[in-house]
Design a protein around this motif. Structure first.
Motif, short mmCIF file in Angstrom:
data_model
loop_
_atom_site.label_atom_id
_atom_site.label_comp_id
_atom_site.label_asym_id
_atom_site.label_seq_id
_atom_site.Cartn_x
_atom_site.Cartn_y
_atom_site.Cartn_z
N GLU A 74 -2.64 7.27 -3.48
CA GLU A 74 -2.41 5.97 -2.86
C GLU A 74 -2.77 4.87 -3.85
N ASN B 38 3.21 0.52 3.07
CA ASN B 38 2.68 -0.26 4.18
C ASN B 38 2.84 0.56 5.46
N ASP B 39 3.52 0.09 6.46
CA ASP B 39 3.69 0.87 7.69
C ASP B 39 5.05 1.56 7.77
N LEU B 40 5.77 1.64 6.68
CA LEU B 40 7.12 2.20 6.68
C LEU B 40 7.11 3.62 6.12
N LEU B 41 7.43 4.59 6.98
CA LEU B 41 7.54 5.97 6.54
C LEU B 41 8.92 6.20 5.95
N LYS C 99 0.88 -1.16 0.00
CA LYS C 99 0.00 0.00 0.00
C LYS C 99 0.93 1.22 0.00
N GLU D 290 -2.49 0.36 -4.20
CA GLU D 290 -2.17 -0.93 -3.58
C GLU D 290 -1.89 -1.92 -4.70
N LYS E 285 5.06 6.81 2.13
CA LYS E 285 4.87 5.68 3.03
C LYS E 285 4.54 4.45 2.20
#
Length: 84
Positions: A38, A72-75, A27, A40, A70
């Motif tokens: 965004e 997934n959860d990685l900035l 994502k 996915e 970003k």
């Protein structure tokens, strides 16, 4: 005028490669024409074009690596500078 490419942190690049190798759906929040977008999709490749690095999605879309906010959860901004 086109924005100058800014190389991304090598550890963040490693994370992107891991997503591609493990075939994990990503994502991705990124900037395009001053808008946050965004998508996915799966990362299937990386390309260098005109001294700029891009990831290639299974849809065929290219995203310039320094435009990623970003994944997934990685900035992207949480990774410090990496000099070789």
């Amino acid at each position: 005028m086109k924005n100058k490419y800014i190389p991304i942190n090598c550890h963040f690049y490693d994370e992107l490669e891991a997503l591609a190798i493990k075939k994990i759906k990503a994502k991705i929040l990124y900037l395009e024409k001053n808008k946050e977008l965004e998508v996915e999709d799966f990362i299937i490749d990386f390309k260098n074009l005109n001294k700029e690095e891009f990831l290639v999605l299974s849809s065929g879309q290219y995203i310039r690596l320094d435009k990623i906010i970003k994944i997934n959860d990685l900035l992207a901004s949480s990774y410090s500078s990496c000099y070789l």
